[in-house]
Design a protein around this motif. Structure first.
Motif, PDB file in Angstrom:
ATOM      1  N   PRO A 107       0.796  -1.236   0.000  1.00 34.36           N
ATOM      2  CA  PRO A 107       0.000   0.000   0.000  1.00 34.36           C
ATOM      3  C   PRO A 107       0.825   1.282   0.000  1.00 34.36           C
ATOM      4  CG  PRO A 107       0.105  -0.878   2.206  1.00 34.36           C
ATOM      5  CD  PRO A 107       0.852  -1.853   1.339  1.00 34.36           C
ATOM      6  N   PHE A 108       2.071   1.185  -0.449  1.00 29.76           N
ATOM      7  CA  PHE A 108       2.952   2.345  -0.513  1.00 29.76           C
ATOM      8  C   PHE A 108       3.729   2.293  -1.819  1.00 29.76           C
ATOM      9  CE2 PHE A 108       4.726  -0.969   2.291  1.00 29.76           C
ATOM     10  CZ  PHE A 108       5.846  -1.356   1.569  1.00 29.76           C
ATOM     11  N   ASN A 109       4.504   3.312  -2.081  1.00 30.25           N
ATOM     12  CA  ASN A 109       5.398   3.317  -3.236  1.00 30.25           C
ATOM     13  C   ASN A 109       6.817   3.015  -2.796  1.00 30.25           C
ATOM     14  OD1 ASN A 109       3.401   3.904  -5.046  1.00 30.25           O
ATOM     15  ND2 ASN A 109       4.207   5.884  -5.675  1.00 30.25           N
ATOM     16  N   ILE A 110       7.609   2.511  -3.722  1.00 28.63           N
ATOM     17  CA  ILE A 110       9.022   2.233  -3.465  1.00 28.63           C
ATOM     18  C   ILE A 110       9.870   3.151  -4.338  1.00 28.63           C
ATOM     19  CG2 ILE A 110      10.856   0.502  -3.730  1.00 28.63           C
ATOM     20  CD1 ILE A 110       8.724  -1.631  -3.085  1.00 28.63           C
ATOM     21  N   ASN A 111      10.876   3.758  -3.727  1.00 29.52           N
ATOM     22  CA  ASN A 111      11.894   4.469  -4.493  1.00 29.52           C
ATOM     23  C   ASN A 111      13.162   3.634  -4.393  1.00 29.52           C
ATOM     24  OD1 ASN A 111      14.323   6.802  -4.248  1.00 29.52           O
ATOM     25  ND2 ASN A 111      12.932   6.971  -5.980  1.00 29.52           N
ATOM     26  N   ALA A 112      13.380   2.806  -5.418  1.00 32.82           N
ATOM     27  CA  ALA A 112      14.545   1.930  -5.432  1.00 32.82           C
ATOM     28  C   ALA A 112      15.824   2.734  -5.649  1.00 32.82           C
ATOM     29  CB  ALA A 112      14.385   0.878  -6.535  1.00 32.82           C
ATOM     30  N   HIS A 113      16.953   2.184  -5.222  1.00 37.28           N
ATOM     31  CA  HIS A 113      18.272   2.828  -5.361  1.00 37.28           C
ATOM     32  C   HIS A 113      18.300   4.175  -4.636  1.00 37.28           C
ATOM     33  CE1 HIS A 113      18.846  -0.107  -8.605  1.00 37.28           C
ATOM     34  NE2 HIS A 113      17.786   0.389  -9.207  1.00 37.28           N
ATOM     35  N   TYR A 114      17.615   4.269  -3.516  1.00 38.30           N
ATOM     36  CA  TYR A 114      17.549   5.556  -2.823  1.00 38.30           C
ATOM     37  C   TYR A 114      18.945   6.030  -2.451  1.00 38.30           C
ATOM     38  CZ  TYR A 114      16.502   9.317   0.345  1.00 38.30           C
ATOM     39  OH  TYR A 114      16.455  10.556   0.927  1.00 38.30           O
ATOM     40  N   LEU A 115      19.227   7.310  -2.729  1.00 38.32           N
ATOM     41  CA  LEU A 115      20.528   7.916  -2.450  1.00 38.32           C
ATOM     42  C   LEU A 115      20.372   9.097  -1.495  1.00 38.32           C
ATOM     43  CD1 LEU A 115      22.181   8.024  -5.998  1.00 38.32           C
ATOM     44  CD2 LEU A 115      22.850   6.556  -4.085  1.00 38.32           C
ATOM     45  N   ASP A 116      21.267   9.152  -0.525  1.00 38.28           N
ATOM     46  CA  ASP A 116      21.308  10.294   0.381  1.00 38.28           C
ATOM     47  C   ASP A 116      22.123  11.418  -0.243  1.00 38.28           C
ATOM     48  OD1 ASP A 116      20.060   9.176   2.937  1.00 38.28           O
ATOM     49  OD2 ASP A 116      21.575   7.659   2.474  1.00 38.28           O
ATOM     50  N   PRO A 117      21.817  12.669   0.078  1.00 42.22           N
ATOM     51  CA  PRO A 117      22.625  13.784  -0.430  1.00 42.22           C
ATOM     52  C   PRO A 117      24.067  13.670   0.065  1.00 42.22           C
ATOM     53  CG  PRO A 117      20.561  14.569   0.520  1.00 42.22           C
ATOM     54  CD  PRO A 117      20.672  13.124   0.883  1.00 42.22           C
ATOM     55  N   ASP A 118      25.018  13.968  -0.810  1.00 41.42           N
ATOM     56  CA  ASP A 118      26.430  13.963  -0.446  1.00 41.42           C
ATOM     57  C   ASP A 118      26.796  15.367   0.033  1.00 41.42           C
ATOM     58  OD1 ASP A 118      29.152  13.912  -0.225  1.00 41.42           O
ATOM     59  OD2 ASP A 118      29.550  13.191  -2.265  1.00 41.42           O
ATOM     60  N   PRO A 119      27.133  15.525   1.319  1.00 46.14           N
ATOM     61  CA  PRO A 119      27.414  16.872   1.843  1.00 46.14           C
ATOM     62  C   PRO A 119      28.652  17.515   1.217  1.00 46.14           C
ATOM     63  CG  PRO A 119      27.989  15.185   3.455  1.00 46.14           C
ATOM     64  CD  PRO A 119      27.240  14.494   2.355  1.00 46.14           C
ATOM     65  N   ASN A 120      29.497  16.694   0.591  1.00 44.18           N
ATOM     66  CA  ASN A 120      30.720  17.224  -0.019  1.00 44.18           C
ATOM     67  C   ASN A 120      30.576  17.479  -1.522  1.00 44.18           C
ATOM     68  OD1 ASN A 120      32.248  17.065   2.437  1.00 44.18           O
ATOM     69  ND2 ASN A 120      32.357  14.849   2.127  1.00 44.18           N
TER      70      ASN A 120
END
Length: 236
Positions: A153-166
């Motif tokens: 009952p939800f969506n998937i965001n595959a290959h989720y990436l976090d922001p790179d602070p650098n």
């Protein structure tokens, strides 16, 4: 009884195709000798035959036979008679467009909900959600609808990436895009990182993977992390 593994990716760093999922796949297909492969997502535009050959090598290592759906005269019948199904990753628009064009959305949904073990990776996991609206893929072909299988009952965001602070990149992050989605939609989104997967047993959805959290997005809420072995059944 619904039985699924919905993985972010087929291959992780320093691993062969599906290797990190072998134990989970063996359990999923423990009563299945032959698995139907749906190669319609065509990563990098490869042919169905090329893609099936890649997937077969992975399944050979766990002693399972894999047959591409393109080898059947009637793909609807192939899905209805399958004792196990695997949909590989690639471009979600190409996958969904093909499923609609071949009238396979409803048969595939029915088969999974009726208990046929299902493995999805990347695009193959995206289609298990309510819609394909949170895919990362380019819309290279037209899809008659964004609605997908609704197994979870939800969506998937595959290959989720976090922001790179650098990073000096100033474009939109994955989180920004999902927040844009929630300006117009209420469906929760699971940001599924590489090496993570969701195990589905009927209405029970459990986050799996070694020491990898998932990022959860709910409309009008601050995004948050959940640990492996967390139940996601509350996301509706």
């Amino acid at each position: 009884m619904t039985k699924c593994i919905l993985a972010s990716t087929s291959t992780i760093h320093n691993s062969t195709y599906l290797e990190y999922l072998f134990d989970a796949i063996n359990e999923l297909y423990k009563d299945t000798k032959e698995v139907l492969f749906i190669p319609y997502a065509r990563p990098s535009g490869i042919s169905y035959e090329e893609y099936t050959s890649i997937a077969k090598k992975g399944f050979n290592k766990i002693g399972k036979k894999l047959i591409g759906i393109q080898d059947f005269k009637d793909p609807i019948e192939a899905i209805q008679k399958a004792t196990g199904i695997f949909t590989g990753g690639g471009n979600t628009f190409v996958l969904v467009s093909t499923l609609y064009r071949k009238n396979l959305i409803q048969p595939l949904q029915d088969s999974i909900l009726n208990g046929t073990p299902y493995l999805g990776t990347s695009a193959g996991s995206n289609i298990a959600g309510v819609s394909m609206k949170t895919t990362n893929d380019m819309p290279v072909v037209y899809t008659p609808s964004f609605k997908t299988l609704g197994i979870v009952p939800f969506n998937i965001n595959a290959h989720y990436l976090d922001p790179d602070p650098n990073s000096t990149h100033k474009g939109e992050t994955r989180e920004t895009r999902i927040k844009e989605f929630h300006q117009f939609n209420k469906t929760p989104v699971v940001g599924l990182r590489e090496g993570s997967w969701i195990r589905v047993q009927n209405d029970i959805c459990i986050l799996e993977g070694k020491s990898l959290t998932a990022r959860i997005f709910e409309k009008d809420k601050v995004p948050y992390e959940v640990e492996p072995k967390t139940s996601l059944h509350y996301l509706k």
